[in-house]
Write an enzyme that holds these catalytic residues in place. Sequence first.
Site, PDB file in Angstrom:
ATOM      1  N   ASN A 212       0.774  -1.116  -0.003  1.00  0.00           N
ATOM      2  CA  ASN A 212       0.070  -0.114  -0.075  1.00  0.00           C
ATOM      3  C   ASN A 212       0.856   1.317   0.078  1.00  0.00           C
ATOM      4  O   ASN A 212       1.730   1.410   0.833  1.00  0.00           O
ATOM      5  CB  ASN A 212      -0.851  -0.062   1.363  1.00  0.00           C
ATOM      6  CG  ASN A 212      -1.988   0.907   1.254  1.00  0.00           C
ATOM      7  OD1 ASN A 212      -1.246   2.283   1.008  1.00  0.00           O
ATOM      8  ND2 ASN A 212      -3.122   0.891   1.701  1.00  0.00           N
TER       9      ASN A 212
ATOM     10  N   HIS B 191       0.745   6.058   1.734  1.00  0.00           N
ATOM     11  CA  HIS B 191       1.693   7.033   2.759  1.00  0.00           C
ATOM     12  C   HIS B 191       2.707   7.995   2.141  1.00  0.00           C
ATOM     13  O   HIS B 191       3.426   8.846   2.655  1.00  0.00           O
ATOM     14  CB  HIS B 191       1.910   6.711   4.020  1.00  0.00           C
ATOM     15  CG  HIS B 191       0.580   6.200   4.435  1.00  0.00           C
ATOM     16  ND1 HIS B 191      -0.321   7.106   4.988  1.00  0.00           N
ATOM     17  CD2 HIS B 191       0.141   5.084   5.142  1.00  0.00           C
ATOM     18  CE1 HIS B 191      -1.499   6.498   5.621  1.00  0.00           C
ATOM     19  NE2 HIS B 191      -1.213   5.279   5.472  1.00  0.00           N
TER      20      HIS B 191
ATOM     21  N   HIS C  87      -5.819   3.537  -1.966  1.00  0.00           N
ATOM     22  CA  HIS C  87      -6.861   4.095  -1.354  1.00  0.00           C
ATOM     23  C   HIS C  87      -7.096   5.504  -1.966  1.00  0.00           C
ATOM     24  O   HIS C  87      -6.608   6.225  -1.234  1.00  0.00           O
ATOM     25  CB  HIS C  87      -6.863   3.806   0.125  1.00  0.00           C
ATOM     26  CG  HIS C  87      -8.171   4.135   0.686  1.00  0.00           C
ATOM     27  ND1 HIS C  87      -8.273   4.004   2.222  1.00  0.00           N
ATOM     28  CD2 HIS C  87      -9.525   4.377   0.321  1.00  0.00           C
ATOM     29  CE1 HIS C  87      -9.801   4.191   2.365  1.00  0.00           C
ATOM     30  NE2 HIS C  87     -10.311   4.627   1.091  1.00  0.00           N
TER      31      HIS C  87
ATOM     32  N   ARG D 122      -9.482   8.043  -1.272  1.00  0.00           N
ATOM     33  CA  ARG D 122     -10.289   8.504  -0.300  1.00  0.00           C
ATOM     34  C   ARG D 122     -10.947   9.803  -0.758  1.00  0.00           C
ATOM     35  O   ARG D 122     -10.623  10.517  -1.899  1.00  0.00           O
ATOM     36  CB  ARG D 122      -9.443   8.845   1.076  1.00  0.00           C
ATOM     37  CG  ARG D 122      -8.933   7.950   1.859  1.00  0.00           C
ATOM     38  CD  ARG D 122      -8.430   8.506   3.053  1.00  0.00           C
ATOM     39  NE  ARG D 122      -9.352   8.337   4.096  1.00  0.00           N
ATOM     40  CZ  ARG D 122      -9.596   7.690   5.218  1.00  0.00           C
ATOM     41  NH1 ARG D 122      -8.760   6.454   5.181  1.00  0.00           N
ATOM     42  NH2 ARG D 122     -10.602   7.949   5.840  1.00  0.00           N
TER      43      ARG D 122
ATOM     44  N   ARG E 240      -7.051  12.789   0.587  1.00  0.00           N
ATOM     45  CA  ARG E 240      -5.682  13.234   1.589  1.00  0.00           C
ATOM     46  C   ARG E 240      -4.486  12.650   1.278  1.00  0.00           C
ATOM     47  O   ARG E 240      -3.533  13.444   1.459  1.00  0.00           O
ATOM     48  CB  ARG E 240      -6.328  13.006   2.943  1.00  0.00           C
ATOM     49  CG  ARG E 240      -6.201  11.442   3.529  1.00  0.00           C
ATOM     50  CD  ARG E 240      -6.302  11.061   4.680  1.00  0.00           C
ATOM     51  NE  ARG E 240      -7.789  11.401   5.199  1.00  0.00           N
ATOM     52  CZ  ARG E 240      -8.233  10.889   6.626  1.00  0.00           C
ATOM     53  NH1 ARG E 240      -7.391  10.126   7.180  1.00  0.00           N
ATOM     54  NH2 ARG E 240      -9.485  10.989   6.790  1.00  0.00           N
TER      55      ARG E 240
ATOM     56  N   GLU F 238      -8.694   0.636  -3.349  1.00  0.00           N
ATOM     57  CA  GLU F 238      -9.668   0.658  -2.288  1.00  0.00           C
ATOM     58  C   GLU F 238     -10.405   1.723  -2.348  1.00  0.00           C
ATOM     59  O   GLU F 238      -9.905   3.157  -2.581  1.00  0.00           O
ATOM     60  CB  GLU F 238      -8.916   0.713  -0.974  1.00  0.00           C
ATOM     61  CG  GLU F 238      -7.956  -0.336  -0.574  1.00  0.00           C
ATOM     62  CD  GLU F 238      -7.076  -0.077   0.721  1.00  0.00           C
ATOM     63  OE1 GLU F 238      -7.546   0.767   1.435  1.00  0.00           O
ATOM     64  OE2 GLU F 238      -6.183  -1.195   0.932  1.00  0.00           O
TER      65      GLU F 238
ATOM     66  N   THR G 144      -8.384   3.491   8.173  1.00  0.00           N
ATOM     67  CA  THR G 144      -9.777   2.741   8.116  1.00  0.00           C
ATOM     68  C   THR G 144      -9.984   2.117   9.587  1.00  0.00           C
ATOM     69  O   THR G 144      -9.359   1.361   9.762  1.00  0.00           O
ATOM     70  CB  THR G 144      -9.591   1.717   7.004  1.00  0.00           C
ATOM     71  OG1 THR G 144      -9.023   2.381   5.943  1.00  0.00           O
ATOM     72  CG2 THR G 144     -10.812   1.380   6.758  1.00  0.00           C
TER      73      THR G 144
ATOM     74  N   GLU H  12     -11.268  -9.270   2.657  1.00  0.00           N
ATOM     75  CA  GLU H  12      -9.805  -8.911   3.506  1.00  0.00           C
ATOM     76  C   GLU H  12     -10.259  -8.741   4.916  1.00  0.00           C
ATOM     77  O   GLU H  12     -11.101  -7.868   5.504  1.00  0.00           O
ATOM     78  CB  GLU H  12      -9.369  -7.560   2.927  1.00  0.00           C
ATOM     79  CG  GLU H  12      -7.937  -7.407   3.526  1.00  0.00           C
ATOM     80  CD  GLU H  12      -7.270  -6.118   2.812  1.00  0.00           C
ATOM     81  OE1 GLU H  12      -7.211  -6.173   1.513  1.00  0.00           O
ATOM     82  OE2 GLU H  12      -6.372  -5.538   3.512  1.00  0.00           O
TER      83      GLU H  12
ATOM     84  N   HIS I 194      -3.810  -4.611   7.556  1.00  0.00           N
ATOM     85  CA  HIS I 194      -3.741  -3.375   8.280  1.00  0.00           C
ATOM     86  C   HIS I 194      -3.009  -3.382   9.604  1.00  0.00           C
ATOM     87  O   HIS I 194      -3.203  -4.412  10.555  1.00  0.00           O
ATOM     88  CB  HIS I 194      -5.238  -2.901   8.949  1.00  0.00           C
ATOM     89  CG  HIS I 194      -5.561  -1.463   9.072  1.00  0.00           C
ATOM     90  ND1 HIS I 194      -5.232  -0.889  10.197  1.00  0.00           N
ATOM     91  CD2 HIS I 194      -5.915  -0.634   8.199  1.00  0.00           C
ATOM     92  CE1 HIS I 194      -5.284   0.388  10.196  1.00  0.00           C
ATOM     93  NE2 HIS I 194      -6.099   0.778   9.015  1.00  0.00           N
TER      94      HIS I 194
HETATM   95  N1  PXP Z   1      -5.758  -3.181   3.915  1.00  0.00           N
HETATM   96  C1  PXP Z   1      -6.698  -2.275   4.033  1.00  0.00           C
HETATM   97  C2  PXP Z   1      -8.218  -2.346   3.162  1.00  0.00           C
HETATM   98  C3  PXP Z   1      -6.752  -0.949   4.385  1.00  0.00           C
HETATM   99  O1  PXP Z   1      -7.492  -0.004   4.167  1.00  0.00           O
HETATM  100  C4  PXP Z   1      -5.233  -0.382   4.567  1.00  0.00           C
HETATM  101  C5  PXP Z   1      -4.972   0.924   5.216  1.00  0.00           C
HETATM  102  O2  PXP Z   1      -5.164   1.831   3.955  1.00  0.00           O
HETATM  103  C6  PXP Z   1      -4.358  -1.584   4.553  1.00  0.00           C
HETATM  104  C7  PXP Z   1      -4.625  -2.773   4.142  1.00  0.00           C
HETATM  105  C8  PXP Z   1      -2.811  -1.190   5.116  1.00  0.00           C
HETATM  106  O3  PXP Z   1      -2.715  -0.763   6.277  1.00  0.00           O
HETATM  107  P1  PXP Z   1      -1.467  -0.345   7.042  1.00  0.00           P
HETATM  108  O4  PXP Z   1      -1.104   0.777   6.163  1.00  0.00           O
HETATM  109  O5  PXP Z   1      -1.716  -0.239   8.287  1.00  0.00           O
HETATM  110  O6  PXP Z   1      -0.511  -1.315   6.580  1.00  0.00           O
END
Ligand code: PXP
Length: 252
Positions: A13, A16, A49, A51, A55, A76, A107, A157, A196
Site C-alpha cells: 500500500n 503514505h 486507497h 479517499r 488526503r 480501495e 480505516t 480482506e 492493516h
Molecule cells: N488493507 C486495507 C483494506 C486498508 O484500508 C489498509 C490501510 O489503508 C491496509 C490494508 C494497509 O494498512 P497499513 O497501512 O496499516 O499497513
Amino acid sequence: MITEAPPLRLGINIDHVATIRNARGIHTPDPVRAAHLAAKSGADSITAHLREDRRHIADEDIQRLTNEIDLPLNLEIAATDEMLAIALRHKPHAVCIVPEKREELTTEGGLDVIGGHNNLKPIIDQLNANGSRVSLFIDPDLAQLDAARSIGAPVVELHTGRYCEVTGEEQDAELVRLALAAAHAEKIGLECHAGHGLAYDTVEAVAEIPNLVELNIGHFLIGEAIFVGLENAVRRMRDHMDRARARIALQN
Ligand code: PXP
C-alpha cells in the site's frame, strides 16, 4: 514430510508516500516511483486507497498506476457512486470496498456487510460485471463472512488492526479469531486476504494462517523505508512471510 507451502501474496500500500508528498503540495515523493520499487523488491500487487477527501492518493495517481505499473492494482474505495464510477472507468484488477469516515486517521474497523446490504449489492454487481475482483474489508466475524458470500463478493480482506494493537492474551484471542475467520472463508468459497497495521513483529503469526492468500501492508513499510530504503523494507517483509509459510510446510 515437507510439502509445498501455499503461496502468500504481498500487496504494498503506497498511500503514505502520497501523504508525505501532499504535506508539501509538490510532486515528490512520488507514489508511482514507490510502486516501481515495490515491484522490483518482491511485491505481488500495489494497493492504493482513493479517499473521498483525496488526503493522500489523487485521481491522477490512479491513472498513472494503471498506465505505468505492470503489477495488478488493488484499488480501495468507499461504497459511493463517485468511487464506483472511478473504479468502473479504470477497471483495476481488484477493488477493495472499505468503510470510510472523514474524521478517521485510518480505516477503523471493517464494513458492515449485513447492515449495508442494499447499498453494497448493486455496487458489487457492477464491479463484478466490469471484471474487477471485488473484496470486502471486514472484521474477522463469521456472520459478516456469510453476508459477504451471499452478497456476491468473491474475496474478503480481514482487518488485522486490532490484532496488531493489542498484546498478550487479547492478542492471542484476536489471532484465533483471524484464523477461524480465514478457515471459514475458505470453507464457504471466499478468497481470503488480510491487512492493516502489520509490521515485522506481527506479520509472521498472521502469515502462518494457511487459508490466507494475500496480505496488504503499507504504513509500517513506508516508515521503515525512511531508515533502510523501500526495497530493503519490502524484501525483509517478504522474508518474514516466507519464513512463516515455510513453518506451515514443516507442520504438514
Ligand atoms: N488493507 C486495507 C483494506 C486498508 O484500508 C489498509 C490501510 O489503508 C491496509 C490494508 C494497509 O494498512 P497499513 O497501512 O496499516 O499497513
